[in-house]
Scaffold this motif. Structure first.
Motif, short mmCIF file in Angstrom:
data_model
loop_
_atom_site.label_atom_id
_atom_site.label_comp_id
_atom_site.label_asym_id
_atom_site.label_seq_id
_atom_site.Cartn_x
_atom_site.Cartn_y
_atom_site.Cartn_z
N PHE A 140 37.44 48.52 24.70
CA PHE A 140 36.74 47.22 24.62
C PHE A 140 36.91 46.33 25.70
O PHE A 140 35.81 45.98 26.32
CB PHE A 140 37.14 46.39 23.28
N THR A 141 38.07 45.93 26.11
CA THR A 141 38.09 45.07 27.40
C THR A 141 37.79 45.48 28.53
O THR A 141 37.00 44.69 29.62
CB THR A 141 39.66 44.72 27.41
N SER A 142 37.50 46.91 28.77
CA SER A 142 37.10 47.51 30.04
C SER A 142 35.70 47.22 30.12
O SER A 142 35.25 47.60 31.32
CB SER A 142 37.42 49.29 30.05
N ILE A 143 34.92 47.00 29.30
CA ILE A 143 33.38 46.49 29.56
C ILE A 143 33.33 45.16 30.15
O ILE A 143 32.30 45.11 30.94
CB ILE A 143 32.89 46.61 28.26
N PHE A 144 34.12 44.22 30.02
CA PHE A 144 34.20 43.00 30.27
C PHE A 144 35.05 42.63 31.62
O PHE A 144 35.22 41.37 31.73
CB PHE A 144 34.46 41.96 29.24
N GLY A 145 35.89 43.60 32.27
CA GLY A 145 36.75 42.98 33.22
C GLY A 145 37.33 44.55 34.02
O GLY A 145 37.21 45.58 33.44
N ILE A 146 37.82 43.97 34.94
CA ILE A 146 38.69 45.22 35.56
C ILE A 146 39.99 45.09 35.21
O ILE A 146 41.06 44.37 35.46
CB ILE A 146 38.74 44.93 37.24
#
Length: 397
Positions: free
Chosen positions: A373-379
């Motif tokens: 999930f988080t990988s879609i919105f940040g590095i």
């Protein structure tokens, strides 16, 4: 050292307090200390316990990076110092991983958990204080501009960042602690259970204070995973399937949810879509460069990363792990890194199978389950590699 790396604003903030707003000792010194300690551990222990799968993945990755270095030195004339920096900045903990197996199981789990708990108290208090007073309290940029807290001002409201480099990084730590608290709630009794409940409440309050939507979902997913593991005994394949579910949720939030909440955008800044629209433009721009510049670029990438340290990358802003890997390393490198990440996740799942009551294992596995999930919105890759390293060092109970 690993925990100091996790709390990425602690050293710079301490230096700014000591040296009149300057950061004199760069964060790379901490990385070199970790490397030096890892090498010392290898020299002392000699025989490592690196799993065959991890070792194979590491050899393939290093071989490919050597090819990439030669390719971009000859084809794009990139400076070697930039190439070395780009590999280190993106894959530091993956490249260091085999050496850290010298320290596998060297610390009691309760020692690491206690250290995390003691760090959590001042960090969460500071974060809640920042959010409640709507004042950053700490400097958000150094005099020499070496360090800065990213995106701390949210439409005139302060995002709680505590001693981290951003509210998002603070959120990764909160996800870990919240998941550990859920695991503790399922196992502890009496006064300790009350402490776990209090920790969970504080983590959730601080999460709200970050004013970061991706962090809200991240902590919720980590708590959900911890609940499934602790109270419903989820293991193995069911946990692995969560990666697909959470990736799907990320795509839903990125591309479907904005249309659903369109009518609420004027009601509260939390529903504002300006940052998402900017991301759409970035993804389309860099995705187009990767796809439309020939087969060599598609397979091996551009060699460029998101970083303000070099002139050639100063304008690159992607904020998406998958696209950044494709853009930097190409389709071949993307597959290699993805396979390596999956192997680490499987190692975590196997560790949970062997130690189903390990609170640290439950916390790390739950936090890492949010990566799709988080990988879609940040590095976010380095944050999760770091969690894996901390887990690797613990002797589970």
């Amino acid at each position: 050292m690993l925990l100091l790396s996790m709390i990425d604003g602690l050293m710079p903030q301490a230096e700014m307090a000591l040296f009149s707003g300057h950061v004199l000792i760069p964060s790379v010194v901490l990385k070199w200390l970790v490397i030096a300690i890892a090498v010392l551990g290898v020299l002392i222990k000699r025989k490592l316990e690196t799993s065959r799968q991890v070792l194979y993945a590491w050899v393939v990755l290093v071989t490919y990076l050597l090819f990439e270095a030669a390719f971009f030195t000859l084809a794009a004339n990139y400076p070697l110092i930039y190439i070395a920096y780009s590999f280190e900045a993106t894959l530091y903990f993956l490249l260091l991983l085999p050496l850290l197996y010298a320290f596998k199981d060297v610390l009691e789990e309760r020692q690491i958990s206690a250290a995390i708990a003691w760090l959590f108290v001042p960090l969460v208090v500071l974060g809640i204080w920042q959010g409640a007073t709507n004042y950053p309290i700490l400097p958000t940029i150094s005099v020499d501009h070496y360090f800065q807290v990213y995106s701390w001002d949210f439409y005139g409201r302060v995002r709680a960042f505590s001693l981290f480099g951003s509210a998002s990084n603070f959120g990764h730590f909160l996800a870990l602690v919240a998941a550990m608290c859920v695991a503790a709630l399922g196992q502890w009794k009496g006064r300790r259970k009350s402490l776990a409940a209090m920790g969970l409440v504080l983590a959730l309050i601080a999460t709200y204070m970050t004013l970061t939507r991706a962090t809200y979902v991240e902590v919720l997913l980590a708590v959900t995973t911890a609940g499934l593991i602790t109270f419903f005994k989820w293991r193995g394949i069911r946990l692995s399937l969560l990666w697909g579910v959470y990736a799907g949720l990320g795509l839903f939030v990125a591309f479907v949810a904005p249309a659903i909440i369109a009518g609420l955008r004027g009601a509260d800044q939390l529903f504002a879509d300006a940052s998402l629209l900017i991301r759409y433009e970035e993804w389309a721009h860099y995705g187009g460069i990767w796809l439309n510049h020939g087969i060599a670029t598609m397979l091996f990438g551009t060699g460029l990363m998101q970083s303000s340290r070099f002139a050639i990358t100063r304008q690159v802003v992607i904020d998406n792990v998958w696209l950044s890997l494709l853009f930097q390393f190409g389709l071949v490198g993307f597959i290699i890194v993805l396979a390596f990440i999956w192997q680490l996740w499987k190692t975590l799942i196997d560790g949970l199978q062997s130690h189903p009551r390990s609170i640290l294992t439950i916390g790390v596995a739950s936090a890492c389950s949010t990566f799709p999930f988080t990988s879609i919105f940040g590095i976010t890759t380095l944050d999760y590699f770091l969690l894996f390293m901390v887990w690797l060092l613990s002797r589970k109970t």
